[in-house]
Design a protein around this motif. Sequence first.
Motif, PDB file in Angstrom:
ATOM      1  N   THR A 233     -36.611 -31.890 -16.650  1.00 45.46           N
ATOM      2  CA  THR A 233     -37.962 -32.226 -16.287  1.00 45.46           C
ATOM      3  C   THR A 233     -38.579 -31.302 -15.014  1.00 45.46           C
ATOM      4  OG1 THR A 233     -37.996 -34.825 -16.719  1.00 45.46           O
ATOM      5  CG2 THR A 233     -39.404 -34.093 -15.089  1.00 45.46           C
TER       6      THR A 233
ATOM      7  N   HIS B 198     -37.432 -28.307 -14.746  1.00 41.63           N
ATOM      8  CA  HIS B 198     -37.384 -26.990 -15.172  1.00 41.63           C
ATOM      9  C   HIS B 198     -38.067 -26.713 -16.515  1.00 41.63           C
ATOM     10  CE1 HIS B 198     -34.035 -27.508 -12.452  1.00 41.63           C
ATOM     11  NE2 HIS B 198     -34.007 -26.165 -11.920  1.00 41.63           N
ATOM     12  N   PRO B 199     -39.533 -26.755 -16.560  1.00 43.30           N
ATOM     13  CA  PRO B 199     -40.306 -26.415 -17.795  1.00 43.30           C
ATOM     14  C   PRO B 199     -40.026 -25.338 -18.487  1.00 43.30           C
ATOM     15  CG  PRO B 199     -41.495 -26.372 -15.871  1.00 43.30           C
ATOM     16  CD  PRO B 199     -40.262 -26.766 -15.380  1.00 43.30           C
ATOM     17  N   TRP B 200     -39.120 -24.440 -17.933  1.00 43.05           N
ATOM     18  CA  TRP B 200     -38.956 -23.076 -18.692  1.00 43.05           C
ATOM     19  C   TRP B 200     -37.660 -23.135 -19.455  1.00 43.05           C
ATOM     20  CZ3 TRP B 200     -43.187 -20.855 -20.787  1.00 43.05           C
ATOM     21  CH2 TRP B 200     -44.204 -21.015 -20.169  1.00 43.05           C
TER      22      TRP B 200
ATOM     23  N   ARG C 170     -35.237 -26.487 -23.274  1.00 42.16           N
ATOM     24  CA  ARG C 170     -36.366 -26.917 -22.493  1.00 42.16           C
ATOM     25  C   ARG C 170     -36.836 -28.133 -23.237  1.00 42.16           C
ATOM     26  NH1 ARG C 170     -41.354 -25.100 -24.394  1.00 42.16           N
ATOM     27  NH2 ARG C 170     -41.057 -23.685 -26.132  1.00 42.16           N
TER      28      ARG C 170
ATOM     29  N   PHE D  16     -42.993 -33.885 -15.003  1.00 39.61           N
ATOM     30  CA  PHE D  16     -42.673 -32.583 -15.852  1.00 39.61           C
ATOM     31  C   PHE D  16     -44.038 -32.080 -16.296  1.00 39.61           C
ATOM     32  CE2 PHE D  16     -42.994 -31.114 -20.467  1.00 39.61           C
ATOM     33  CZ  PHE D  16     -42.101 -30.148 -20.437  1.00 39.61           C
ATOM     34  N   LEU D  17     -44.996 -32.549 -16.350  1.00 37.31           N
ATOM     35  CA  LEU D  17     -46.320 -32.058 -16.690  1.00 37.31           C
ATOM     36  C   LEU D  17     -46.826 -31.410 -15.609  1.00 37.31           C
ATOM     37  CD1 LEU D  17     -48.123 -34.965 -18.482  1.00 37.31           C
ATOM     38  CD2 LEU D  17     -47.029 -32.873 -19.441  1.00 37.31           C
TER      39      LEU D  17
ATOM     40  N   THR E 299     -44.842 -29.920 -12.948  1.00 37.59           N
ATOM     41  CA  THR E 299     -43.990 -28.642 -12.816  1.00 37.59           C
ATOM     42  C   THR E 299     -44.592 -27.519 -13.873  1.00 37.59           C
ATOM     43  OG1 THR E 299     -42.265 -29.694 -13.648  1.00 37.59           O
ATOM     44  CG2 THR E 299     -42.022 -29.527 -11.425  1.00 37.59           C
ATOM     45  N   ALA E 300     -45.054 -28.002 -15.247  1.00 42.49           N
ATOM     46  CA  ALA E 300     -45.071 -27.494 -16.365  1.00 42.49           C
ATOM     47  C   ALA E 300     -46.655 -26.765 -16.317  1.00 42.49           C
ATOM     48  CB  ALA E 300     -44.877 -28.164 -17.468  1.00 42.49           C
TER      49      ALA E 300
ATOM     50  N   ILE F 228     -45.359 -26.614 -22.569  1.00 41.56           N
ATOM     51  CA  ILE F 228     -45.455 -27.969 -23.574  1.00 41.56           C
ATOM     52  C   ILE F 228     -45.921 -27.595 -25.067  1.00 41.56           C
ATOM     53  CG2 ILE F 228     -45.956 -29.652 -22.007  1.00 41.56           C
ATOM     54  CD1 ILE F 228     -48.964 -29.186 -22.843  1.00 41.56           C
TER      55      ILE F 228
END
Lengths: 258, 264
Positions: A15, A17-19, A60, B78-79, B81-82, B260
């Motif tokens: 969560t 570390h989106p990449w 990911r 998550f959304l 940080t993404a 995403i």
Amino acid sequence: MSSRSRGIAILELLTGHPWGLSVTEIADQLAIPAAATVRVLSSLVASGYVHGSGKDGYYRLSPKLPALGLAFLGASGVTDLVQPILDDLAKKTGELVRIAIISTDKLTWVAKSQGARSGLLYDPEAAADVYLPASANGQAWLCCLPDAEIRRLVNDQDINRPGFGSGAPQTFAELMKAIEIARQQGYASVRDSYAVGTSAMAIPIMRRTTRRPIGTLSVAGPTMRMTEARMREIFPWLQSSAKELEAASGSSPLFSVQ
Amino acid sequence: MADQTPMLSPDRAISIIELLARHSFGLPLSEIADQLAIPRSATHRLLADLKEEGYVRQDYDGAAYRLTAKLVALGYSFLTTAGVSNQLQPIIDRLAEQTGELVVLAVVERGKLLRLIKAQGARGGLLYNPDEGPEVYLAATSNGHAYLSTLMEDEAIQLVAKQGFQSEGVGKNAPKTFRQLFEHVDQARETGVARIFDVWVDGTSAMAAPVFRSGTKTAIGTISVAGPTIRMNNQRMDQFVDLLKAACRDVSETGSSLPIFEQA
């Protein structure tokens, strides 16, 4: 010791570390053997939570986890989700917890939870709109606004309204001083202000995307219990509940787009 | 533990979270154990762990177990940080504000469409706030039709067949055959916008358009606007077409490279 689910631990790590992260990084950070990490990862890939290692060898998160959260939010509705958060905070503090929502120029009480079991407790009638200058909730909202806006909102409501406690600000300058203190300490607090013999603290609830306030969350009780020291103790709990409410506010019609 | 059978998901704790996400009022222990075919003692242990980690709550001993907001918070974090919250949510919020209706962004994920962002533009009165799972039912939703309209017919048929035609829990105008479905889909392809009336839920209507990966014809998501049929008629949809298409372009331009979305 909790026999913590490794699947959940990996999802939580990803969560942030989106990449993506490599197997080694995941294994190291969670102190799981590499072979077990690979096994858990491949089942997370099979079930669609994680995107398999591409050319770069990174794993990911897929959108499945946030989508599941959103679905739950839609299904549970605001009262269902908000009430338990208020109840938790009320239980921890043993005092009255209330949430107020901002709609245009007004702050309105919408839900509460009483933590005090018996004895001396503070439970006002729900006057629908919050009188801003004298309440912790009102001040917590005003803290987020520029001075000109504060002046406009308070002028509409007038200052030094009769029927409030001796601790309520009598002048605009006194109000601004209270707001200054609130900004410094991170929370608004009033003493014998909204009601004689009661004190309260509050912080704003922000919309995640715009970082603009959408409501306020307060803890209130008899002044003899709600001392400054007690408020400092409560502050971190109040902050974490506000964070949960921010998450819960995502798609609820109660916090519709302003 | 390598002996866990990954039926629904990789581990039992995640299976429990998935199950409870579909039952917002919670489930008793016995029901959870039965539905997931896990022995009660093991279920009890798993629930205790989930409680300790803050995913699950129980209002009193013996009460139903229900999810806390932690799953939602995890998804949001998550959304954030993404880059989704910063870059895409404002586009969806703006469209909700402009239309005054419910706007949803769904993302394509391995042939499925998952609802990822929602914004409610209706201020009160009559509003449409459906109770829906994460996965979009392709055959009877505007998002589904918009997505199908970007695919080759073979692929579209395959995806719809995989989900099966639902006969219950859909609106009175829901397509029941491929032929009926493709009338909708063809129209969506011609105009670039899918429109449905009393198809998904009776009394509600919606329109949707695909979001393409920047510079390609590959759909990476869809955006829909939905509301009560009494407001969402064809004329009102006509007014929204340009706004909807502009939002799709904005998401495509700012969002195509976000993690995403499926990457090329």
